[in-house]
Every structure is written in structure tokens, then in C-alpha cells.
Scaffold this motif. Structure first.
Motif, PDB file in Angstrom:
ATOM      1  N   VAL A   1       7.980   2.462  29.278  1.00  0.00           N
ATOM      2  CA  VAL A   1       7.396   2.000  28.245  1.00  0.00           C
ATOM      3  C   VAL A   1       6.361   2.676  28.296  1.00  0.00           C
ATOM      4  O   VAL A   1       5.334   2.645  29.647  1.00  0.00           O
ATOM      5  CB  VAL A   1       7.268   0.952  27.065  1.00  0.00           C
ATOM      6  CG1 VAL A   1       6.434   1.446  26.136  1.00  0.00           C
ATOM      7  CG2 VAL A   1       8.786   1.072  26.568  1.00  0.00           C
TER       8      VAL A   1
ATOM      9  N   LYS B   1       7.700  -3.871  31.150  1.00  0.00           N
ATOM     10  CA  LYS B   1       8.331  -2.493  31.077  1.00  0.00           C
ATOM     11  C   LYS B   1       7.118  -1.404  30.730  1.00  0.00           C
ATOM     12  O   LYS B   1       7.459  -0.125  30.225  1.00  0.00           O
ATOM     13  CB  LYS B   1       8.888  -2.410  29.823  1.00  0.00           C
ATOM     14  CG  LYS B   1      10.313  -2.946  29.605  1.00  0.00           C
ATOM     15  CD  LYS B   1      11.262  -2.586  29.109  1.00  0.00           C
ATOM     16  CE  LYS B   1      11.258  -2.815  27.659  1.00  0.00           C
ATOM     17  NZ  LYS B   1      12.604  -2.532  26.840  1.00  0.00           N
ATOM     18  N   VAL B   2       5.905  -1.866  30.343  1.00  0.00           N
ATOM     19  CA  VAL B   2       4.658  -0.539  30.447  1.00  0.00           C
ATOM     20  C   VAL B   2       4.426  -0.670  31.231  1.00  0.00           C
ATOM     21  O   VAL B   2       3.848  -1.129  32.293  1.00  0.00           O
ATOM     22  CB  VAL B   2       3.602  -1.913  28.959  1.00  0.00           C
ATOM     23  CG1 VAL B   2       2.367  -0.272  28.661  1.00  0.00           C
ATOM     24  CG2 VAL B   2       4.064  -2.348  28.057  1.00  0.00           C
TER      25      VAL B   2
ATOM     26  N   ASN C   1      10.951   3.825  16.659  1.00  0.00           N
ATOM     27  CA  ASN C   1      10.461   3.537  17.621  1.00  0.00           C
ATOM     28  C   ASN C   1      10.778   1.797  18.420  1.00  0.00           C
ATOM     29  O   ASN C   1      10.791   1.468  19.763  1.00  0.00           O
ATOM     30  CB  ASN C   1       9.049   2.862  17.161  1.00  0.00           C
ATOM     31  CG  ASN C   1       7.587   4.513  16.613  1.00  0.00           C
ATOM     32  OD1 ASN C   1       8.759   5.983  17.215  1.00  0.00           O
ATOM     33  ND2 ASN C   1       7.176   4.534  16.759  1.00  0.00           N
ATOM     34  N   LYS C   2      11.301   0.686  17.052  1.00  0.00           N
ATOM     35  CA  LYS C   2      11.513  -0.008  17.470  1.00  0.00           C
ATOM     36  C   LYS C   2      13.260  -0.122  18.828  1.00  0.00           C
ATOM     37  O   LYS C   2      12.839  -0.952  19.558  1.00  0.00           O
ATOM     38  CB  LYS C   2      12.231  -1.243  16.018  1.00  0.00           C
ATOM     39  CG  LYS C   2      12.790  -2.318  16.475  1.00  0.00           C
ATOM     40  CD  LYS C   2      13.036  -3.206  15.331  1.00  0.00           C
ATOM     41  CE  LYS C   2      14.568  -4.099  15.581  1.00  0.00           C
ATOM     42  NZ  LYS C   2      15.454  -3.658  15.555  1.00  0.00           N
TER      43      LYS C   2
ATOM     44  N   CYS D   1       6.966  -5.612  21.896  1.00  0.00           N
ATOM     45  CA  CYS D   1       7.194  -4.872  23.546  1.00  0.00           C
ATOM     46  C   CYS D   1       7.243  -5.924  24.405  1.00  0.00           C
ATOM     47  O   CYS D   1       6.561  -6.575  24.758  1.00  0.00           O
ATOM     48  CB  CYS D   1       6.032  -3.579  23.573  1.00  0.00           C
ATOM     49  SG  CYS D   1       6.769  -2.801  24.946  1.00  0.00           S
TER      50      CYS D   1
ATOM     51  N   LEU E   1      12.034   0.700  22.213  1.00  0.00           N
ATOM     52  CA  LEU E   1      11.045  -0.143  22.620  1.00  0.00           C
ATOM     53  C   LEU E   1      12.189  -0.458  23.147  1.00  0.00           C
ATOM     54  O   LEU E   1      12.219  -1.608  24.167  1.00  0.00           O
ATOM     55  CB  LEU E   1      10.120  -0.791  22.223  1.00  0.00           C
ATOM     56  CG  LEU E   1       8.883   0.761  21.595  1.00  0.00           C
ATOM     57  CD1 LEU E   1       8.008  -0.428  20.363  1.00  0.00           C
ATOM     58  CD2 LEU E   1       8.187   0.335  23.177  1.00  0.00           C
ATOM     59  N   ASP E   2      13.036  -0.975  22.448  1.00  0.00           N
ATOM     60  CA  ASP E   2      14.069  -2.507  22.678  1.00  0.00           C
ATOM     61  C   ASP E   2      15.353  -1.406  23.944  1.00  0.00           C
ATOM     62  O   ASP E   2      14.987  -2.482  24.457  1.00  0.00           O
ATOM     63  CB  ASP E   2      15.393  -2.057  21.946  1.00  0.00           C
ATOM     64  CG  ASP E   2      14.249  -3.205  20.422  1.00  0.00           C
ATOM     65  OD1 ASP E   2      13.229  -3.635  20.857  1.00  0.00           O
ATOM     66  OD2 ASP E   2      14.642  -3.521  19.519  1.00  0.00           O
TER      67      ASP E   2
END
Length: 504
Positions: A165, A216-217, A155-156, A212, A159-160
């Protein structure tokens, strides 16, 4: 769901339905999702995406994605997308029957990768640009940090690297999981790497949440759904015999001074045989054990509860429904004893080597010289994948492979003249165990290994045939270091394909 799970006010206006969120995913893109062995995977968006793909296909329009995860997931993700022919490529591990069928009939490309390699390969761009990450979390903090749920996996990295996202906030997951995670942000790509400051399996070296960029979300979806793992069957006699042979060996190693009384950090694959081994360790009087592994399953949860296992480091869970409920109920107890890491740390080869892990994994077959096939049936049909077994086999202090000596009602021997596919070479395999016995291959030449494996691991129904093959190979082989009769080496597999049995 109350806003206690979504505490960043900046993201409240991005809360939407799974259908609306799935609309952000376009055909032909690479999508990275959370999930590791049936835990911590998104529950709603993949189903909505599968429905959208099915509708587009009904209209005659192509729609597939390239899917990356941490490991296997569950029917709501792998199964749903495979059923609607929504996957063009899958990696790095899977266990879904629909995905497996498509991989084996050639309609779904599959990359079977060492789990420790995936994050680095993604950073170097081997899988292309990641368009969207779909990540399940248990909460979003006020500052936008993401509290993972029951797996961390890749997940890291997702997300990067992702451009967009989508977050699923699942309030079925216990709020008390917060604080169990250890997300290390000190990794770097070569040539800028530095030592990882982890000395003991339970060391905490990172942060308790994922970073995060809120910009980007694009969507936040509220969900309430359980992790799904198949219940484990009670240990059968074969599993108990395998466990007994291994535990007797470990006791011998302690007496010989090659292992301390509390052993070394344990790594265990998923399944009924590893669970039987863990139960046997408890019954045999081992105490103060530790684990540095990928997955915690029922057996390790039991050992933690009983105080036999003092701590466990992992990247995800593979718990039966009953064990899942116990984990949720006693979350405060387990939070003090379990550390959840990214899989680039849980499977890191240097850490596995330095900690001296005892790797215990299953196999499909092994050959006379100790080469192990853990992925392919008859050399060509993928079962699940190599997962993390290679990370621990190559680098662990002990590399142990476990299997019944026969399969398919006794028609297949798990000990064969030559494996039909090699995942772990003879150089990486220390111990092979079946219900027949245990072969310690350390310090032995190829022909010495063959004699041990035939004598201790082969089923009696196949032992004479293996001995006959080996004797003739020693006499007639082109070379005598690793003797083989090439026209016959894979004939056992062909005989099974032709007749339904490996028996002569």
C-alpha cells in the motif's frame, strides 16, 4: 504539511518522495488506485510512475501495468499513464481522451464493468492478484485508520486485497471531511451474505475511516493538489427543455399518487443535462428531497445549500472548481448532510431496488423499442463506459434516460431503428426524454413503445424516416412482435460512417 495529517507514529519513517514511492511498482503488475470521477485520486505517484515508465521505454525496456480504480480519474493519473503507453489494461470506467484513443485503436485492453460488480469480481480473483494499492487520504489517524478524501470508491477492497500500500496524504483536501464517510465492513461473499441494515438514504451503518494493516504500507507521500473536474457549462436551451419535460412528468406522477410529494431518492449521472434537471426541480417547488447516488455534482450541492435536498448519499464528487471551493469553505455544513460510502454500497442493486431510486442518466442513442446504448459511438468506439447507470437502470423504481435528439450538428439522430450497441435493454428502460418530448414506456408492448418514441422523442428531421422504417418493418419483418428489417436496421450508422450524416 504538519504531522496533524499523519498521526500514526509507526508510519513517519515511511514518508518519502513520490519518485521513491513509485519505485515500489513493478512492470506487469496489477495496481489499484483510488479515484472516482475526478475526485480523491492520487496526484503525485502516478505522475512519478509515468516518468519512470517513459524512462524505461526510452531504454528499450517494456513497462506497463494493469490499472484498476473506482471510476474515471484525471489527467495526473489516467492521462499521464496513457500518454506514455504505461497501461496494458484499464477498468472499470474512464473518460480520458488519451486512454480512449488507445482503447479504440486496440493498444489498450479495457473492461467496461458495472460499478457495483467490481469489488466482488476483485475478491473472486477475476482481475488477478493486486500487487499495489495507491490511495489518496486526507489523514492517517493515530491507530492507523485512514480518513478518505473526496471519494471512497473501491478503496476498501483495494486496501484489503493489495500486497503493498502506498498512501498519498493530501492536505489540499479539507480536514473537515473527516466524519463524512461511512465505510461498511459487513459485506461478505456468497453464500455468507446477510442483509445490509440501510433503510434510509442518510443512514450510517459503518465506520468513518478505512482499515489498513500498517505492515502493508510501504510508502507515505505528502501532497497538496486539487481534485480536477471540468467546469460545467450553463444550461443551454436544449438542456432546459429536457429538464422541463421530465419535471412535468414527475409532477404528473405525484398527482397520480405514484410518487410522494418529495419524490423518491434521486440518482443523477454527471453532466449539464442532469444539472439542469436538478435546477428545475428547485424552481418547480419540490422540497425535502433526498439522493442516493454515486456522484454529487454542482446541482446537488446547490440543492443542499438551499435546503431543498435534505441529505445526499454518494461515493464521490464531480464538482467544478468553483463548487469545490464552496464545498471546502462550508465543509461543516455539508458534513451534516452528505454521507460518502464505498461504491459497492452506493451502487448496490438491492439497496437501489429497496429504496426505490429514481435513476436519471445520459445516453448515446435509443432505438424504437427502448433499448439504450450509453457507451459506444457507431457500435464500436467506446466513449467512457457504462459506469453505474446499469446498477440504477435495472433496479431503480424509475429508469430515465436523457439526451438531445440529435448530435454532431444534426447529422446524427439519437433515436435510431436499432441501437448499434446495447447497454440497457428495453426491459430496463422506463422513460426516454429528449428536447422534443418524453416517452413513457411503462406497460407498453414493443410496437406501442415505438410509436411513443417516434412521436415524442425523435427530431422532426428524422421522424418521417423512422416512421417509414417502422411501417415497412411491421409489414415485412420476419416476426411482428419486435419488427425489424435486418438489412436496414443499422444502415443509418453505416450511412453516417460513409457520408457524414444519417440523413437519407
Amino acid at each position: 504539511m504538519s504531522d496533524e495529517r499523519i498521526r500514526d507514529a509507526r508510519l513517519l519513517d515511511r514518508i518519502m518522495s513520490a519518485d521513491a514511492a513509485a519505485a515500489f511498482i513493478e512492470p506487469g503488475t496489477t495496481v489499484a488506485m483510488s479515484g472516482f470521477t475526478g475526485s480523491g485520486y492520487p496526484k503525485a505517484v502516478p505522475l512519478a510512475l509515468a516518468q519512470r515508465i517513459e524512462q524505461r521505454h526510452a531504454q528499450g525496456e517494456p513497462f506497463q501495468i494493469r490499472l484498476l480504480t473506482g471510476a474515471s480519474t484525471a489527467p495526473e493519473l489516467d492521462g499521464a499513464l496513457a500518454k506514455v503507453d504505461g497501461l496494458a489494461l484499464r477498468l472499470p470506467f474512464q473518460s480520458d481522451p488519451d486512454a480512449r484513443k488507445r482503447i479504440n485503436d486496440g493498444t489498450l485492453e479495457y473492461i467496461d464493468a458495472h460499478l457495483s460488480h467490481v469489488a466482488q469480481h476483485a475478491w473472486f480473483g477475476f482481475y488477478g492478484e493486486i500487487d499495489t494499492a495507491v490511495i489518496e487520504v486526507s489523514a492517517i489517524r493515530e491507530d492507523g485508520a485512514l480518513v478518505p478524501s473526496t471519494s471512497v470508491g473501491n478503496n476498501k477492497t483495494w486496501l484489503d486485497l493489495a500486497k503493498k500500500v502506498i498512501l498519498e496524504v493530501n492536505d489540499w483536501q479539507p480536514a473537515g471531511v473527516e466524519g463524512m464517510h461511512d465505510i461498511y465492513y459487513g459485506t461478505a461473499l456468497p453464500p455468507h451474505r446477510r442483509p445490509i441494515p440501510l433503510v434510509h438514504p442518510d443512514d450510517r451503518i459503518g465506520e468513518t475511516a478505512l482499515r489498513c494493516d500498517p505492515a502493508k504500507v510501504v510508502a507515505v507521500v505528502r501532497t497538496h493538489g486539487p481534485d480536477r473536474n471540468s467546469p460545467f457549462n450553463p444550461a443551454d436551451e436544449c438542456s432546459r427543455q429536457i429538464a422541463a419535460h421530465l419535471i412535468e412528468f414527475l409532477q404528473h406522477e405525484v398527482k397520480a399518487g405514484r410518487l410522494p410529494p418529495n419524490l423518491l431518492p434521486l440518482q443523477s449521472g454527471v453532466g449539464n443535462i442532469p444539472n439542469a434537471v436538478l435546477a428545475g426541480l428547485a424552481a418547480s417547488g419540490f422540497r425535502d428531497l433526498t439522493a442516493f447516488t454515486e456522484v454529487i455534482q454542482d446541482g446537488m450541492l446547490d440543492l443542499l445549500h438551499e435546503g431543498i435536498l435534505t441529505s445526499a448519499s454518494c461515493t464521490g464528487f464531480a464538482l467544478s472548481p468553483e463548487a469545490n471551493e464552496r464545498f471546502k469553505r462550508d465543509i461543516d455544513f455539508y458534513r451534516q448532510r452528505i454521507v460518502m460510502r464505498t461504491q459497492e454500497i452506493s451502487n448496490h442493486p438491492e439497496l437501489v431496488r429497496r429504496l426505490g431510486c429514481i435513476g436519471m442518466n445520459g445516453m448515446v442513442e435509443a432505438d424504437l423499442y427502448g433499448n439504450v446504448n450509453s457507451t459506444h459511438i457507431m457500435g464500436t468506439r467506446i466513449q467512457n463506459g457504462i459506469g453505474g447507470s446499469g446498477d440504477f437502470a435495472r433496479n431503480g423504481f424509475l429508469s430515465i434516460f436523457l439526451s438531445p435528439s440529435t448530435a454532431k450538428g444534426g447529422s446524427i439522430s439519437s433515436i435510431v431503428p436499432m441501437v448499434s450497441h446495447v447497454d440497457h435493454t428495453e426491459h430496463d428502460v422506463s422513460i426516454i426524454v429528449t428536447e422534443q418530448g418524453l416517452a413513457d414506456l411503462r406497460g407498453l408492448s414493443p410496437k406501442q413503445r415505438a410509436r411513443q418514441i417516434i412521436a415524442h422523442c425523435a427530431h422532426p428531421d428524422f421522424r418521417d424516416a423512422l416512421q417509414d422504417y417502422f411501417a415497412r418493418a411491421c409489414r415485412d419483418s420476419y416476426g411482428k412482435h419486435t419488427p425489424h428489417l435486418l438489412p436496414e436496421a443499422l444502415s443509418w450508422h453505416q450511412r453516417w460512417l460513409d457520408t457524414g450524416t444519417m440523413r437519407p
